[in-house]
Design a protein around this motif. Sequence first.
Motif, PDB file in Angstrom:
ATOM      1  N   LEU A 219       0.868  -1.171   0.000  1.00 46.00           N
ATOM      2  CA  LEU A 219       0.000   0.000   0.000  1.00 46.00           C
ATOM      3  C   LEU A 219       0.906   1.223   0.000  1.00 46.00           C
ATOM      4  O   LEU A 219       1.888   1.271   0.745  1.00 46.00           O
ATOM      5  CB  LEU A 219      -0.895   0.042   1.242  1.00 46.00           C
ATOM      6  N   ALA A 220       0.572   2.204  -0.829  1.00 46.26           N
ATOM      7  CA  ALA A 220       1.381   3.427  -0.880  1.00 46.26           C
ATOM      8  C   ALA A 220       0.454   4.633  -1.004  1.00 46.26           C
ATOM      9  O   ALA A 220      -0.428   4.665  -1.882  1.00 46.26           O
ATOM     10  CB  ALA A 220       2.349   3.381  -2.058  1.00 46.26           C
ATOM     11  N   TYR A 221       0.654   5.609  -0.135  1.00 46.83           N
ATOM     12  CA  TYR A 221      -0.151   6.825  -0.208  1.00 46.83           C
ATOM     13  C   TYR A 221       0.079   7.523  -1.545  1.00 46.83           C
ATOM     14  O   TYR A 221       1.205   7.590  -2.053  1.00 46.83           O
ATOM     15  CB  TYR A 221       0.220   7.790   0.915  1.00 46.83           C
ATOM     16  N   VAL A 222      -1.013   8.055  -2.096  1.00 46.41           N
ATOM     17  CA  VAL A 222      -0.970   8.850  -3.314  1.00 46.41           C
ATOM     18  C   VAL A 222      -1.774  10.126  -3.082  1.00 46.41           C
ATOM     19  O   VAL A 222      -2.381  10.306  -2.025  1.00 46.41           O
ATOM     20  CB  VAL A 222      -1.541   8.059  -4.518  1.00 46.41           C
ATOM     21  N   GLY A 223      -1.784  10.994  -4.070  1.00 48.94           N
ATOM     22  CA  GLY A 223      -2.403  12.306  -3.893  1.00 48.94           C
ATOM     23  C   GLY A 223      -3.905  12.314  -4.056  1.00 48.94           C
ATOM     24  O   GLY A 223      -4.425  12.833  -5.053  1.00 48.94           O
ATOM     25  N   LEU A 224      -4.622  11.770  -3.088  1.00 50.34           N
ATOM     26  CA  LEU A 224      -6.078  11.785  -3.106  1.00 50.34           C
ATOM     27  C   LEU A 224      -6.579  11.655  -1.678  1.00 50.34           C
ATOM     28  O   LEU A 224      -6.229  10.694  -0.978  1.00 50.34           O
ATOM     29  CB  LEU A 224      -6.615  10.637  -3.973  1.00 50.34           C
ATOM     30  N   ALA A 225      -7.379  12.608  -1.238  1.00 47.71           N
ATOM     31  CA  ALA A 225      -7.860  12.594   0.147  1.00 47.71           C
ATOM     32  C   ALA A 225      -9.123  13.430   0.268  1.00 47.71           C
ATOM     33  O   ALA A 225      -9.376  14.339  -0.527  1.00 47.71           O
ATOM     34  CB  ALA A 225      -6.785  13.136   1.097  1.00 47.71           C
ATOM     35  N   ARG A 238     -10.024  15.007  -3.082  1.00 46.20           N
ATOM     36  CA  ARG A 238      -9.232  16.004  -3.809  1.00 46.20           C
ATOM     37  C   ARG A 238      -7.793  15.518  -3.970  1.00 46.20           C
ATOM     38  O   ARG A 238      -7.240  14.862  -3.088  1.00 46.20           O
ATOM     39  CB  ARG A 238      -9.235  17.332  -3.049  1.00 46.20           C
ATOM     40  N   ASN A 239      -7.176  15.882  -5.107  1.00 46.67           N
ATOM     41  CA  ASN A 239      -5.773  15.531  -5.295  1.00 46.67           C
ATOM     42  C   ASN A 239      -4.884  16.605  -4.684  1.00 46.67           C
ATOM     43  O   ASN A 239      -5.368  17.550  -4.053  1.00 46.67           O
ATOM     44  CB  ASN A 239      -5.466  15.292  -6.780  1.00 46.67           C
ATOM     45  N   SER A 240      -3.583  16.484  -4.882  1.00 47.85           N
ATOM     46  CA  SER A 240      -2.640  17.396  -4.231  1.00 47.85           C
ATOM     47  C   SER A 240      -2.737  18.819  -4.752  1.00 47.85           C
ATOM     48  O   SER A 240      -2.242  19.750  -4.119  1.00 47.85           O
ATOM     49  CB  SER A 240      -1.205  16.876  -4.419  1.00 47.85           C
ATOM     50  N   GLN A 241      -3.364  19.000  -5.933  1.00 47.02           N
ATOM     51  CA  GLN A 241      -3.569  20.341  -6.483  1.00 47.02           C
ATOM     52  C   GLN A 241      -4.947  20.897  -6.114  1.00 47.02           C
ATOM     53  O   GLN A 241      -5.348  21.948  -6.615  1.00 47.02           O
ATOM     54  CB  GLN A 241      -3.416  20.310  -8.008  1.00 47.02           C
ATOM     55  N   GLY A 242      -5.682  20.168  -5.258  1.00 47.36           N
ATOM     56  CA  GLY A 242      -6.992  20.618  -4.835  1.00 47.36           C
ATOM     57  C   GLY A 242      -8.088  20.355  -5.836  1.00 47.36           C
ATOM     58  O   GLY A 242      -9.212  20.853  -5.684  1.00 47.36           O
ATOM     59  N   GLU A 243      -7.811  19.573  -6.878  1.00 47.69           N
ATOM     60  CA  GLU A 243      -8.808  19.250  -7.903  1.00 47.69           C
ATOM     61  C   GLU A 243      -9.661  18.076  -7.435  1.00 47.69           C
ATOM     62  O   GLU A 243      -9.148  17.087  -6.914  1.00 47.69           O
ATOM     63  CB  GLU A 243      -8.124  18.904  -9.222  1.00 47.69           C
ATOM     64  N   SER A 244     -10.982  18.186  -7.616  1.00 45.95           N
ATOM     65  CA  SER A 244     -11.898  17.168  -7.138  1.00 45.95           C
ATOM     66  C   SER A 244     -11.874  15.929  -8.031  1.00 45.95           C
ATOM     67  O   SER A 244     -11.738  16.017  -9.257  1.00 45.95           O
ATOM     68  CB  SER A 244     -13.317  17.726  -7.097  1.00 45.95           C
ATOM     69  N   LEU A 245     -12.051  14.774  -7.393  1.00 43.70           N
ATOM     70  CA  LEU A 245     -12.175  13.524  -8.146  1.00 43.70           C
ATOM     71  C   LEU A 245     -13.389  13.571  -9.063  1.00 43.70           C
ATOM     72  O   LEU A 245     -13.438  12.874 -10.083  1.00 43.70           O
ATOM     73  CB  LEU A 245     -12.286  12.348  -7.169  1.00 43.70           C
ATOM     74  N   GLN A 246     -14.368  14.417  -8.726  1.00 49.38           N
ATOM     75  CA  GLN A 246     -15.555  14.547  -9.564  1.00 49.38           C
ATOM     76  C   GLN A 246     -15.249  15.202 -10.911  1.00 49.38           C
ATOM     77  O   GLN A 246     -16.088  15.188 -11.812  1.00 49.38           O
ATOM     78  CB  GLN A 246     -16.623  15.338  -8.812  1.00 49.38           C
ATOM     79  N   CYS A 247     -14.061  15.765 -11.065  1.00 45.71           N
ATOM     80  CA  CYS A 247     -13.649  16.322 -12.346  1.00 45.71           C
ATOM     81  C   CYS A 247     -13.199  15.230 -13.316  1.00 45.71           C
ATOM     82  O   CYS A 247     -13.021  15.494 -14.508  1.00 45.71           O
ATOM     83  CB  CYS A 247     -12.489  17.303 -12.153  1.00 45.71           C
TER      84      CYS A 247
END
Length: 324
Positions: A219-225, A238-247
């Motif tokens: 398991l490895a953390y990635v940019g989504l929280a 949201r990813n590390s740039q603040g973009e929503s997964l809904q995009c």
Amino acid sequence: MAPAVLFLVFTYLMGVSRGSLNCPTGKLNPLQFHLVRQCQRAAADEALALENTSSLKECADLAHDMRGLALNYAPGGPKRRLNAFDQRSFGKQGDKEQRIRSRLSVFEQPGEFFNCHVLKCPQNNTFSGMVNDSRFDYYSLYGRPTVVRNYSCIPEVGLFVVYTQPSAYLNASLTCSNSSEFTGSLAHIASEHRTSLLAQWLVEFNRKSQSLAEGNVYLAYVGLAYNSSTSLSPLDFRNSQGESLQCFLYRAWDGGHPRVGGDLGNASCVALTPQGTWQTLNCDRELPFICEIHTARSTFGWEQSSSELDIGPNAVFECGRDRV
């Protein structure tokens, strides 16, 4: 209220809603290829594309379409039609070399037949894959190579560093964003292409780790929280740039994930598995993590792209006098 007015109000509200998701606008701000080495080209043995283009922009557009991370381009002109570094012999030795070259296909000697080479990966710190060739210049999305030496290139995706020392999500994010060796963030995974290739990379990483008697990464953390202060709904990760997964259209949730609501409210950070799935975990759990190295900052226009020019060891210093 008139139907036309209702339609305008609906369109406005949808625009506000989508804007609050902070969706990316990559088409409006395409990544830029930066001039890195003059009068040199990278080896193109496994190029994504070999073409003849009328301009550097046309070559760069092709590279964008092919998801290339670097390119070689020969601008042409009276002073750059011949390779000033060509050391072909004359006499019998020259005839022998000519016979050998005649047996090679055009794709085995791309520098002779194509002025645009789209490359899977950029050169690393050593520039070991460079060839002195005054006809060409070498460009990369990443500008000068990063100083970190243990990064990996995933062709057509980007450059990444895996940290095996477990860390909580916040500390992992800060390690990526505050690194003194590169500009980066926790890896972006919101596409099938990225998720599948990063998962394959973890499988290969684990295979190599076994041969070196090191620990595997399951398991490895990635940019989504999920962040309760910025997310609009329990599924608005949201990813590390603040973009929503809904995009984004792609999802790769593992069975039983994402875990949201109630006592699972803190299970809001996402980790990637080698099987290519995403899991939500307690953000305090310490795990390995994957950093993505960002591309070099874009400038305005090709005339300023030399801002990332590398003049390190083995660079061709006299090339500038021969440019047209």
